[in-house]
Write a protein that holds these residues in place. Structure first.
Motif, PDB file in Angstrom:
ATOM      1  N   GLY A  54       0.785  -1.229   0.000  1.00 34.34           N
ATOM      2  CA  GLY A  54       0.000   0.000   0.000  1.00 34.34           C
ATOM      3  C   GLY A  54       0.812   1.271   0.000  1.00 34.34           C
ATOM      4  O   GLY A  54       0.247   2.372   0.101  1.00 34.34           O
ATOM      5  N   LEU A  57       0.476   3.076  -5.132  1.00 33.73           N
ATOM      6  CA  LEU A  57      -0.781   2.683  -5.760  1.00 33.73           C
ATOM      7  C   LEU A  57      -0.498   2.101  -7.137  1.00 33.73           C
ATOM      8  O   LEU A  57       0.372   2.584  -7.868  1.00 33.73           O
ATOM      9  CB  LEU A  57      -1.713   3.901  -5.880  1.00 33.73           C
ATOM     10  CG  LEU A  57      -2.133   4.568  -4.560  1.00 33.73           C
ATOM     11  CD1 LEU A  57      -3.026   5.769  -4.847  1.00 33.73           C
ATOM     12  CD2 LEU A  57      -2.842   3.569  -3.651  1.00 33.73           C
ATOM     13  N   LYS A  71      -7.614  -3.599  -2.243  1.00 29.97           N
ATOM     14  CA  LYS A  71      -6.999  -2.368  -2.728  1.00 29.97           C
ATOM     15  C   LYS A  71      -6.549  -1.566  -1.512  1.00 29.97           C
ATOM     16  O   LYS A  71      -7.333  -0.829  -0.910  1.00 29.97           O
ATOM     17  CB  LYS A  71      -7.994  -1.572  -3.572  1.00 29.97           C
ATOM     18  CG  LYS A  71      -8.366  -2.269  -4.880  1.00 29.97           C
ATOM     19  CD  LYS A  71      -9.311  -1.418  -5.724  1.00 29.97           C
ATOM     20  CE  LYS A  71      -9.655  -2.137  -7.031  1.00 29.97           C
ATOM     21  NZ  LYS A  71     -10.597  -1.336  -7.868  1.00 29.97           N
ATOM     22  N   PHE A  72      -5.300  -1.753  -1.135  1.00 31.68           N
ATOM     23  CA  PHE A  72      -4.760  -1.082   0.040  1.00 31.68           C
ATOM     24  C   PHE A  72      -4.426   0.369  -0.295  1.00 31.68           C
ATOM     25  O   PHE A  72      -3.686   0.647  -1.238  1.00 31.68           O
ATOM     26  CB  PHE A  72      -3.514  -1.799   0.550  1.00 31.68           C
ATOM     27  CG  PHE A  72      -3.758  -3.233   0.940  1.00 31.68           C
ATOM     28  CD1 PHE A  72      -4.895  -3.602   1.655  1.00 31.68           C
ATOM     29  CD2 PHE A  72      -2.843  -4.231   0.605  1.00 31.68           C
ATOM     30  CE1 PHE A  72      -5.115  -4.924   2.030  1.00 31.68           C
ATOM     31  CE2 PHE A  72      -3.050  -5.545   0.979  1.00 31.68           C
ATOM     32  CZ  PHE A  72      -4.190  -5.895   1.682  1.00 31.68           C
ATOM     33  N   ARG A  73      -4.959   1.288   0.489  1.00 29.76           N
ATOM     34  CA  ARG A  73      -4.683   2.711   0.283  1.00 29.76           C
ATOM     35  C   ARG A  73      -3.380   3.138   0.944  1.00 29.76           C
ATOM     36  O   ARG A  73      -2.775   4.121   0.552  1.00 29.76           O
ATOM     37  CB  ARG A  73      -5.833   3.546   0.847  1.00 29.76           C
ATOM     38  CG  ARG A  73      -7.173   3.345   0.132  1.00 29.76           C
ATOM     39  CD  ARG A  73      -8.307   3.901   0.967  1.00 29.76           C
ATOM     40  NE  ARG A  73      -8.412   3.197   2.262  1.00 29.76           N
ATOM     41  CZ  ARG A  73      -9.282   3.502   3.210  1.00 29.76           C
ATOM     42  NH1 ARG A  73     -10.098   4.529   3.026  1.00 29.76           N
ATOM     43  NH2 ARG A  73      -9.317   2.816   4.328  1.00 29.76           N
ATOM     44  N   ASP A  74      -2.966   2.391   1.955  1.00 25.96           N
ATOM     45  CA  ASP A  74      -1.718   2.704   2.651  1.00 25.96           C
ATOM     46  C   ASP A  74      -1.267   1.475   3.426  1.00 25.96           C
ATOM     47  O   ASP A  74      -1.933   0.431   3.411  1.00 25.96           O
ATOM     48  CB  ASP A  74      -1.900   3.911   3.590  1.00 25.96           C
ATOM     49  CG  ASP A  74      -3.094   3.758   4.516  1.00 25.96           C
ATOM     50  OD1 ASP A  74      -3.400   2.615   4.920  1.00 25.96           O
ATOM     51  OD2 ASP A  74      -3.737   4.783   4.842  1.00 25.96           O
ATOM     52  N   ASP A  77      -3.722  -0.161   5.982  1.00 23.78           N
ATOM     53  CA  ASP A  77      -4.695  -1.101   5.421  1.00 23.78           C
ATOM     54  C   ASP A  77      -4.093  -2.495   5.288  1.00 23.78           C
ATOM     55  O   ASP A  77      -4.735  -3.505   5.608  1.00 23.78           O
ATOM     56  CB  ASP A  77      -5.161  -0.622   4.040  1.00 23.78           C
ATOM     57  CG  ASP A  77      -6.179   0.506   4.119  1.00 23.78           C
ATOM     58  OD1 ASP A  77      -6.616   0.842   5.237  1.00 23.78           O
ATOM     59  OD2 ASP A  77      -6.531   1.053   3.057  1.00 23.78           O
ATOM     60  N   ALA A  78      -2.854  -2.551   4.800  1.00 24.02           N
ATOM     61  CA  ALA A  78      -2.193  -3.846   4.604  1.00 24.02           C
ATOM     62  C   ALA A  78      -1.958  -4.554   5.929  1.00 24.02           C
ATOM     63  O   ALA A  78      -2.199  -5.764   6.061  1.00 24.02           O
ATOM     64  CB  ALA A  78      -0.874  -3.647   3.864  1.00 24.02           C
TER      65      ALA A  78
END
Length: 504
Positions: A54, A57, A71-74, A77-78
């Protein structure tokens, strides 16, 4: 693809200004396995993992984790999804304690308290429990991170990644600062995680480690995937050929130059720090590569940093060409034509926001002043560009910020920094740390050319093949004391290890 894969990265593409970093790369990882990711510097390994984690992108492609597209934003999130990562470059907060670094952003809070206050006792207890589980009890949780060695900081990063109880753990060059004993300890941790069904993605340039620990190997080349193989079906030569796309026959260049007269004499050198090196004496000859070996904690880095004026000396004598000199600062060292490539590339090597040109030239800017004491920018930029061309540094342009280069290419720029000032004595502390086999050979060739030109090198290395393959003689430290100096013909792995373990 069946659901035997815990992670699928399919046709991942990522571009940066002027660079296609990843071109439709796919990676499939099984649970309970160690999947090695191999390739030269700039091949896209770390970029692919940063896309997974993340940090970057995707331009296109998809990531499927535990059967669902994510869909990791950062990085948060991961981590929350169950993916953790040990980064190639240390990302700790030096002023905070070990425990504060381990639990940064997720500190335990005191219960039954209206005001959210950190439960420091629980944080310390959780750190002790984690370190006991991982067998690294020698690191105290309350110690400031900046007080630890690079190897100890690396162990803390490993502990932090494990503490998330992730299903996938990415290890990007986790052993680059570790001794053989600490690597064996890490592999025990890896095997324990594998037995629990955790998938490990393992990036390393140390071939022997990859074949020791990996189940599968994916090879990347120039931002593309060259193939995935069972580790047992490859050997070192075959893997190198896959990585660089050509057949290689030689790991180290022949050092045909005979060393000359003594150019540096160190006599009874003792650190101001009583826990560091003491009573160290050795000579360095013209056109020689003097290898400096020893286990982590042997005080090799402390010794060479003292020769460069970064650490204070309590007593002893340093002579260059028979004349005693005083080195109290790096400026004194450079004035005496001594250069130092530091062990910690990120912490004390690069200026991350500055250009490749500036990073290359910064140690020798005084040499490019005109009569009005203004910088001759064109002459400086041309020389920096020539040196990076010689080193085959992969980059979009010389004006690119150095932080955007791979670790190995950053290291090439640092080597170039001291080629700019052409020192008579170059100290290289772990010169190929985190560098792929192709780039290593290029740096070895530069070293060979330097001694052929009459320069002298002190090389600190934790890699035994490098220490034995590139040194004219090998000096060994143990617990801050020089335990012996071996000629090339006598420098075997067993002889080095005997001297490296002669604790007082």
């Amino acid at each position: 693809m069946s659901e035997e894969y815990i992670l699928k990265m399919e046709k991942i593409t990522k571009t940066f200004p002027g660079v296609l970093a990843l071109d439709g790369v796919s990676l499939y990882v099984r649970p309970g396995t160690v999947h090695a990711l191999m390739g030269e510097n700039g091949a896209g390994k770390s970029t692919l993992m940063k896309c997974l984690f993340g940090i970057y992108l995707l331009d296109s492609g998809k990531i499927i984790f535990k059967g669902k597209e994510v869909k990791f934003r950062d990085a948060k999130d991961a981590l929350e999804a169950g993916i953790s990562m040990i980064h190639q470059e240390l990302l700790n907060v030096p002023q905070r304690t070990v425990a504060q670094n381990i639990w940064l952003g997720r500190e335990p809070l005191q219960k039954n308290n209206r005001i959210p206050l950190i439960d420091k006792k629980k944080m310390l207890a959780d750190t002790v429990q984690l370190f006991t589980q991982l067998g690294i009890e020698h690191i105290a949780p309350h110690t400031p991170m900046k007080a630890l060695s690079i190897a100890e900081q690396q162990l803390c990063e490993i502990a932090k990644a494990v503490s998330y109880n992730a299903s996938v753990v990415v290890m990007d060059e986790p052993t680059s600062s570790l001794s053989e004993r600490e690597v064996a300890h890490l592999f025990k941790i890896v095997n324990d995680l594998r037995a629990k069904g955790v998938a490990i993605i393992f990036i390393s340039h140390r071939m022997n480690e990859v074949f020791q620990i990996a189940d599968e190997i994916t090879v990347m080349r120039d931002g593309t995937k060259a193939g995935t193989y069972n580790a047992r079906d490859l050997n070192e030569d075959a893997l190198i050929n896959l990585m660089i796309g050509r057949v290689t026959k030689q790991r180290f260049p022949l050092l045909e130059v005979m060393p000359g007269k003594v150019c540096l004499r160190v006599q009874h050198l003792t650190s101001e720090n009583p826990a560091s090196f003491k009573d160290v004496s050795f000579d360095l000859r013209k056109s020689e590569i003097l290898g400096l070996g020893g286990l982590v904690g042997a005080q090799r880095t402390e010794l060479v940093e003292s020769l460069f004026g970064l650490r204070k000396i309590k007593s002893g004598r340093i002579e260059i060409n028979g004349k005693e000199i005083s080195i109290r600062s790096p400026h004194d060292a450079i004035k005496n034509r001594i250069g130092l490539i530091t062990e910690d590339r990120r912490g004390s090597g690069i200026f991350p926001l500055l250009s490749i040109t500036t990073n290359t030239a910064i140690a020798g800017i005084e040499r490019y002043l005109n009569k009005l004491h203004l910088i001759n920018h064109k002459k400086l930029a041309d020389k920096a560009a020539d040196i990076n061309k010689q080193l085959k540094t992969k980059m979009p342009s010389m004006q690119t910020a150095i932080k955007n280069l791979s670790g190995g290419n950053q290291q090439k720029v640092i080597v170039g920094r001291y080629l700019m000032i052409s020192p008579d004595i170059l100290i290289m502390d772990e010169p190929t740390r985190g560098i792929d086999v192709g780039a290593k050979y290029e740096i070895y060739m530069i070293m060979a050319e330097l001694i052929k030109a009459g320069k002298s090198i002190i090389m600190v290395s934790s890699e035994m093949p490098e220490l034995l393959g590139m040194s004219t003689r090998v000096a060994i430290l143990c617990d801050g004391k020089l335990t012996g100096i071996l000629d090339k013909k006598d420098a075997t792995q067993s002889a080095v290890m005997r001297l490296a373990t002669q604790f007082s």
